[in-house]
Each structure stands twice: as C-alpha cells, then as structure tokens.
Design a protein around this motif. Structure first.
Motif, PDB file in Angstrom:
ATOM      1  N   LEU A 275       3.480   6.775  11.200  1.00  0.00           N
ATOM      2  CA  LEU A 275       3.004   5.623  10.417  1.00  0.00           C
ATOM      3  C   LEU A 275       4.064   4.538  10.251  1.00  0.00           C
ATOM      4  CD1 LEU A 275       1.132   7.595   7.592  1.00  0.00           C
ATOM      5  CD2 LEU A 275       0.205   6.750   9.765  1.00  0.00           C
ATOM      6  N   GLY A 276       5.280   4.822  10.699  1.00  0.00           N
ATOM      7  CA  GLY A 276       6.359   3.848  10.562  1.00  0.00           C
ATOM      8  C   GLY A 276       6.745   3.603   9.113  1.00  0.00           C
ATOM      9  N   ALA A 277       6.399   4.533   8.232  1.00  0.00           N
ATOM     10  CA  ALA A 277       6.661   4.327   6.798  1.00  0.00           C
ATOM     11  C   ALA A 277       7.801   5.189   6.276  1.00  0.00           C
ATOM     12  CB  ALA A 277       5.385   4.629   6.011  1.00  0.00           C
TER      13      ALA A 277
ATOM     14  N   ALA B 144       9.723  13.026   8.200  1.00  0.00           N
ATOM     15  CA  ALA B 144      10.111  12.458   9.500  1.00  0.00           C
ATOM     16  C   ALA B 144       8.858  12.052  10.276  1.00  0.00           C
ATOM     17  CB  ALA B 144      10.910  13.484  10.291  1.00  0.00           C
ATOM     18  N   ASP B 145       7.789  12.833  10.114  1.00  0.00           N
ATOM     19  CA  ASP B 145       6.541  12.522  10.822  1.00  0.00           C
ATOM     20  C   ASP B 145       5.915  11.223  10.306  1.00  0.00           C
ATOM     21  OD1 ASP B 145       6.819  14.883  12.296  1.00  0.00           O
ATOM     22  OD2 ASP B 145       5.855  16.045  10.702  1.00  0.00           O
TER      23      ASP B 145
ATOM     24  N   THR C 145       0.847  -1.197   0.000  1.00  0.00           N
ATOM     25  CA  THR C 145       0.000   0.000   0.000  1.00  0.00           C
ATOM     26  C   THR C 145       0.882   1.247   0.000  1.00  0.00           C
ATOM     27  OG1 THR C 145      -1.764  -1.149   1.197  1.00  0.00           O
ATOM     28  CG2 THR C 145      -1.743   1.278   1.295  1.00  0.00           C
ATOM     29  N   VAL C 146       0.629   2.090  -0.988  1.00  0.00           N
ATOM     30  CA  VAL C 146       1.402   3.326  -1.140  1.00  0.00           C
ATOM     31  C   VAL C 146       0.550   4.514  -0.707  1.00  0.00           C
ATOM     32  CG1 VAL C 146       2.595   4.841  -2.760  1.00  0.00           C
ATOM     33  CG2 VAL C 146       2.634   2.347  -3.108  1.00  0.00           C
TER      34      VAL C 146
ATOM     35  N   ASP D 226       2.691   0.938   3.476  1.00  0.00           N
ATOM     36  CA  ASP D 226       4.029   0.351   3.461  1.00  0.00           C
ATOM     37  C   ASP D 226       5.087   1.373   3.083  1.00  0.00           C
ATOM     38  OD1 ASP D 226       3.264  -2.508   3.927  1.00  0.00           O
ATOM     39  OD2 ASP D 226       2.069  -2.079   2.132  1.00  0.00           O
ATOM     40  N   MET D 227       4.640   2.451   2.462  1.00  0.00           N
ATOM     41  CA  MET D 227       5.599   3.503   2.079  1.00  0.00           C
ATOM     42  C   MET D 227       4.827   4.755   1.677  1.00  0.00           C
ATOM     43  SD  MET D 227       6.524   1.937  -1.637  1.00  0.00           S
ATOM     44  CE  MET D 227       6.462   0.290  -0.913  1.00  0.00           C
TER      45      MET D 227
END
Lengths: 458, 458
Positions: free
Chosen positions: A411-413, A405-406, A81-82, A175-176
C-alpha cells in the motif's frame, strides 16, 4: 472537554464488559480445533462495526480466517485516510498450569484484566474500535477518513493477509496505517515504536533408528537423535551469543552512533529488568547493550524442543526421533527467506553422522522502520501528550509485526505503532494482562489522534 | 523323553493363555497411577506359586512394590540351591501411537506375542515358573533346591530389593541365581550372558527467567534455557563419541586382546544390524567395534528432553525452563555413585551464564561379570544344547540388571543369565514381542537345567 472524551468516560463500564466478552472467545489461530472460536471472534467484531455505524462492514473470507472490514470515508478528500489494523486471534495459552486464573475467563486484579489476548491484541485493537464509536456517537462523524481491518491470523504469520492487501489494493488505499500491538516504554511512559524486528521461524526434525531402542542393548553403537539435535542447536551460536550461521549478519544494517547514543539515553533500569525476570545476569550478543540486544540486533532462540521420554521416572530408551522449533528475530535488511535458506543449509552441514535431518520453514516476516519525520508520527506524538501529559519516547521494539513491512510494500503506507501495552503484560506467556487504565487512555489517545491528524499538514 | 517335557508340550496352550493374562495387567512401575495394577500382577504370580505347590509362598511388602516369594527345599542338603529371579513390572508403553496393537492386549502374529512386558520380563520370568510346575506336577519334586523371587521395581532400578536381600539374607541363601532377562545372540542361536553394563541415570533441569517470555520482546537479551540445555548436552560428548566428563573412564577395565578377539569371532552382521534399524551408518566411540560399543564400553545417551512449545504451529516463546533425562551405561569397575557425582560436577561446570541448573540422580547400578569357569554356567550350557541342539555362545550384553551385582555382594552368589529373548523383541519400545516358540523352549531349557545341575559337580 471534547464530547467524545465525555462519552468515553461515561461508557467505561460497558467498554470493559464488551472487551471481556471478546476475551472469552478462545480464538487460537495456531490450533485447528479452535477454528470455530476464531470465526466467532470475527463475527463479534463485525457486529460491533455494524452497531457503531461504520459503512461497508463485511467479513472477507480467506483460505484461512476471515478479515473484518469497516470504513468511514465522509471526512472529505482533503483529509488523510487512516487504515486501522489489528488482530483478533491469540497465542495458545499453554502452559495452562501456570495461569492463576482461566486464560479465557477475564479476571480483574489491581486494575489489570488477566486473559490470553488481553494485551496482544484484542485489548489494544479494541481501543480504536471504541475511539471510532465515541466519535460517531457524539459528533456523528470522524475528522479523518478511516478504514479498519481486523485479521485472525497474526499469531501464525498472517499467511493470507498479503494476498488480501493485493486483491483489495484500491479499497485499502490510505495515507498511513495505525496499529496498536506494541508496548509503551514503561508504565506512564508512552512511546511510539518506529522499528520492529523481522522473523524467520524454523522447525527441525532429527530421525535416527526406525523405532525407539533400548539404551542398554543399543546404546553406544547408534547415533542418538536427541544428542544429535542438541549438538546441532549448540552449533548455532557461540559462547558470546553470536549466531554462527554463515552469512547471517551480512545484510544487517549496523547501528549508527546516534542510534546507540539515543538508546543509551532511554530511561532503562537493567537491575529492575533482571529483578523482574529473577535472572542473576543478562546474556546476549557480545558488544551490545541489553536494550540493543532485545530490539536492534538479530537473535536465534529455541522456542520448543521434544523427544524421548518426558514422563515420570526413568525410561532407558534411545529415542527414534527428536524435534525443535527455532526462530530468529531479524533486523533491516535481513531477508527472512534468505535467512531461512542459510539456516537450513547450515543445519544440514553441521548435522552429525547417523541421523537424517529435515528442516521446515514456518512463517517469516521482514523487519520494518518508519521515518521519524513522518507527519503521522507528529500527530500521534501530540495525541499521546494530550492524554498522558508527556511526550512519548521513540523506540525500536524486538517483536515482529511482519505486515508492517507488507503495508509499506503493497500500500506504500508507513505505520504508526501506537502501543498501549507494557512489557510486563506477559504476552505469549501465562497470566497475560492489560491495564484497564491504559485501555481507556488508549481509546482517548486514538480518538484524539484522529482530531489532531485532521489539522496537521502533510 | 522326560515326563516334564511331555507335560510342557501337553500344556502349551494353557501356559500361553496364562502368560497373556499376566501381560494384560499394565504393571508400569514408573507411573504411580498404575500402583494398583502392579499389585495385581504380584497377586497373579502368588496365586500361581500356590497352585503349583511351592512352599512358603508369600508377598513380602516393601516401601514400594511387593516381592513374590516361593520355594522348594526338599531336594536334599547335597543338592545345590538355585535362586530364580525375575520381575513382573514393565516399562511405560509410550509412544502409544506407534503400537500396532494395544500394549496391554496381547496379540499373536507369526508366532510372536506382542505386548509390553512380553519379553521384558514377564514372558521370560514365566518360563521358570512353568518349568518348576512341570517338575512338581510330573515328578512331585525338583532335582535341586529352588527359591523364587519375582519383584515389581526392576524398571525403576529396584530401589527396595537390596534392603530386601539384606533383611532376608538367610532365607535367600543360595549357590547361584538364575535370571532370564536378556537376549539370545540371534534367532536359534542361544547364548549365555556373562557380562552386563551398569547404569547411572540423571535428570537435568535448567531454569531461566521466572516465566515464559515473548521471544521478540526479550529475545537476544536473556539466556534461553533450551539453548543452554543443548549447549550442556553437546558438551558431554565429543564428535568421536567420547564422553568428556573428567574421570569418566578412570575406572574402566580395558578390553583384553582375547576378549576383543572373541568378540570379533561372534557371528555379527553389521549390515543386517544397520538394515534392521534403517540407519545409514553406525556411530559410537572411536576405536571400537559396534559389538564392543553396545556391550563392553560405557555410554552416555539422552533418554528424553523437553521445554517450550511442542504443539502445532509456531509459538514465539522464550521458555522459562527446560529439562532432560540423561543416562550412562557403565562397565567394570565404574561406580554409579562416583559417575553420578562426576556428571553433576561437570554439568554445573559447563552450564552457560544466565541460567540455574539442577541435577538429580535417578537410580543407578553396578556392571557385573560372571566367571566363565563357574559350574552353574556349565549346566546351563548343557541344558541349552539339549533343547536348542547347539552350544550357546558366551557374550556380554549392553543392558543393565543392577541386582546381579547386588546378588554377588549381598548373597555371594553368581548369576546365570539364561536369555530366551531376541534383540529384535523391541523391549522398552513400541510393539514389544516375544517368540512363543522360545517361550516353550525356555520352559524346557529351565526344566532341563535343574536336572543337569543336580548331576554337575561343584
């Protein structure tokens, strides 16, 4: 040739006209009187999302400007998922008198469209919108899951985006993140930015006497706020361009020998750089190259200064007050809040006698770096190569996109910075432009990226 | 009581209304778009001269603004001839937002009239016009010969007055010049200014890159014109307020011990001075008192500075250029031209790498001193005592009236600076005012001066 490529070629004209319509909207987020225009730009994007068939399209209200959202989640659980991110707000256009054509009346000259926001970021963000449309209109689907958010406060530091990310963590899970708000290394030399600088933006006010004074009657006996402000600013850096704020460099991660070697291998022509700016010589922190100075090292620049009589002729006034906007570009691991505090303390410390100094903090943001081994970068690199016919360079850029950075934090992405602009686009300057050729290549690269990504192993 | 005194009391109201009419004309000489208003002010004075019965009344055209002339030469060869000088042009009123009432709509509050030019110099110059009228309308004559010139370019350095003086040397021949464009030492404390500072007014432009740049993309690698300008300005004075320009103090005549003793005896309240300006502490050249700093020592002050983004919010720009207006108050025997040259050379010398600096010279003027034994001062002192009931103090003032030195040079005449204003009049500042009581006392002092002078031995 893929059908979406054919579609992109067939609708070239319409895509450009739509972009021009968007560029005509003066969505300046820094100026409150443009609030209505900012919303109009958001509505424009929302209609686009509806027309192309994205799902869950809506304007998410914030305390500031709305975030436009749309998604396509039918590619299947096994597909990545983008999250596509962009912004529809723009910088103020002044100094207006230096624009050759109206900043909000897009004009095409030698293949470039001139308008505020053409490259930063309306034109670049729009490439992904049209890439998604091209897939949906030809294949009736996207090969990966896609979520899109286009915000309206990037140019003022995205004050409401982080709360928005936190509030809609699940909805935005990905995912990114895919962002096009950076530049290619050079014309026809695509590049992917894996590092961005952070930012701490300050405002300094210096108050002297309670009113403007006659410089003859009082001059010599009263501290002049303008002289005082200049003394403060001059004390922020030394003659070698080294920032003098105690602790400023403490958290800076030094450039590794490999990085410096990589940077030295980049096809950078310093003479051409100087010529393009009409400067006799470059200037910056001693001990670093021009590329390192403008991308991998922290800086301190005065962005604006004012005080006293700025009109025609000579006014013999000793002004009551003066002010300046001063910003610092940061690199990993400098913390914007900490730097702002160090700046504030130091400014008060070096402020001369006889004036009152007030320091305010505008927005700030962390620097960001993406792991060069991230599989998303691999797919992006392939997409660039397929469209531009050459592998992209991997570079660090001097600009700041604090939300990168946020995204990582909330979101850890990781973010993929797929820039289609050029450093010569004059973003934030008069006569901002964007290459229409790269606008179309950008659409194709984005469309191709989705396809490649669907096949790349995570 | 002299009939002219009665006349002055009887026509109090009308004199004020006439002054207000003059104050309504925005005769700002520094702003070219006000050219028409400047001429209107000249016409206003000319009509006054005609009505009161002066001879040879006319507007003398210059390359700039006209000089209004009128004379009375029938007092006899044995009587001294006084050349009255004043100016009808005013400073720009900005910052407009700080005016409590419109700068060109005279408003009376607690006995003071508020308007640009109220004290500097329309109100003060007008005292002599009305004094002359009072004599002519009551006695049908003046006890001394009088010539009057009111010019319209004082606030921009009187660029055309010296040529005018030279061209009309014979017509303007006189024994002394009478000027009211200074302040009294304090309310009800009349003073005569025997010393004035000179002026050298400069403009500095700093050019960096050929366009405004994005502070992220370029910051750190290009010299910032704003930082550079601040560095230059900070280099002009040291922390002790001492000007660093080589040779700046070379021609300064040191204060004598007597002068310093005299100055120390003046009834100056430093705490009241600080309170009136709301400053925590005074600041100036080390080793001198506040009175000496603001009247008898040379200075360097930034009068205005500009560059980059001054608007709302944060704009991350690295500006292409910056500029500042910087002026120096001079004392005997500093030469404005020489000081301007030293300033220019030094600024280029300390300008940092990577920018182009251009220095321009605005107007300048020599400092001036009048011999304390001059018989004209004696008559002026007597007139003040007769009207104010106390002997005036003799002081040096920090302001500049460059033409005082020119009158001495071209006409060989000393000037009598008969000030009716107050330092608190906020000349050159928002809410400029002038005491109506002193307006009337000024008219009487001027009228009385003519009479006393007719009897004083040269």
């Amino acid at each position: 040739m893929a059908r979406y490529f054919e579609y992109i070629d067939q609708h070239k004209e319409r895509f450009e006209q739509e972009l021009f319509d968007l560029l005509r909207i003066p969505s300046i987020s820094a100026v409150s009187s443009n609030k209505g225009d900012v919303r109009q730009a958001a509505e424009f994007i929302r209609e686009q999302f509806d027309q192309m068939g994205l799902n869950g399209v809506q304007l998410f209200e914030t305390p500031g400007n709305p975030v436009v959202y749309g998604e396509y989640m039918d590619a299947g659980r096994d597909k990545p998922t983008v999250l596509v991110y962009g912004h529809y707000d723009v910088q103020p256009p002044d100094p207006l008198e230096l624009w050759e054509t109206e900043p909000f009346e897009p004009t095409v000259r030698n293949g470039d469209v001139y308008a505020r926001g053409a490259s930063d970021d309306k034109g670049q963000a729009y490439t992904h919108v049209k890439a998604i449309e091209s897939w949906l209109k030809t294949e009736g689907r996207l090969p990966v899951n896609v979520k899109v958010i286009i915000e309206g406060e990037e140019e003022i530091g995205s004050p409401n985006l982080v709360p928005f990310l936190q509030e809609h963590k699940e909805m935005l899970a990905c995912d990114m993140v895919l962002i096009s708000d950076t530049s290619m290394f050079d014309k026809d030399v695509p590049s992917i930015t894996y590092g961005l600088r952070g930012l701490a933006y300050m405002q300094v006010y210096v108050q002297g006497p309670n009113r403007d004074l006659h410089s003859g009657t009082y001059g010599g006996a009263v501290q002049n706020p303008l002289n005082a402000l200049c003394e403060i600013i001059a004390g922020l850096k030394d003659k070698d361009g080294v920032v003098q704020i105690p602790g400023f460099y403490d958290d800076v991660i030094a450039l590794s020998d490999e990085e410096r070697a990589e940077s030295a291998r980049l096809p950078f022509d310093e003479q051409a750089f100087k010529d393009s700016l009409a400067i006799g010589q470059v200037f910056g922190e001693k001990g670093y190259t021009t590329l390192e100075r403008k991308s991998s090292r922290p800086t301190l620049d005065v962005n604006g200064i004012w005080g006293g009589y700025q009109g025609e002729g000579a006014k013999t006034v000793l002004p009551a007050k003066a002010g300046a906007k001063i910003s610092m570009r940061l690199v990993p691991d400098q913390d914007p809040k900490k730097i702002a505090a160090l700046f504030t303390r130091y400014v008060h410390q070096i402020a001369p006698a006889g004036v009152t100094v007030v320091v305010e903090e505008h927005h700030g943001g962390h620097a960001a770096m993406t792991d060069l081994n991230f599989y998303g970068l691999e797919a992006a690199s392939q997409a660039f190569e397929d469209v531009y016919g050459r592998k992209p360079l991997f570079t660090r850029e001097g600009g700041s996109i604090p939300i990168v950075a946020d995204f990582k934090k909330v979101l850890g992405a990781d973010s993929i910075l797929m820039g289609f602009g050029l450093n010569s686009d004059a973003i934030h300057s008069p006569n901002e432009k964007f290459s229409l050729e790269d606008f179309h290549r950008g659409i194709k690269t984005s469309a191709r990226f989705f396809e490649v990504l669907a096949g790349v192993k995570a």
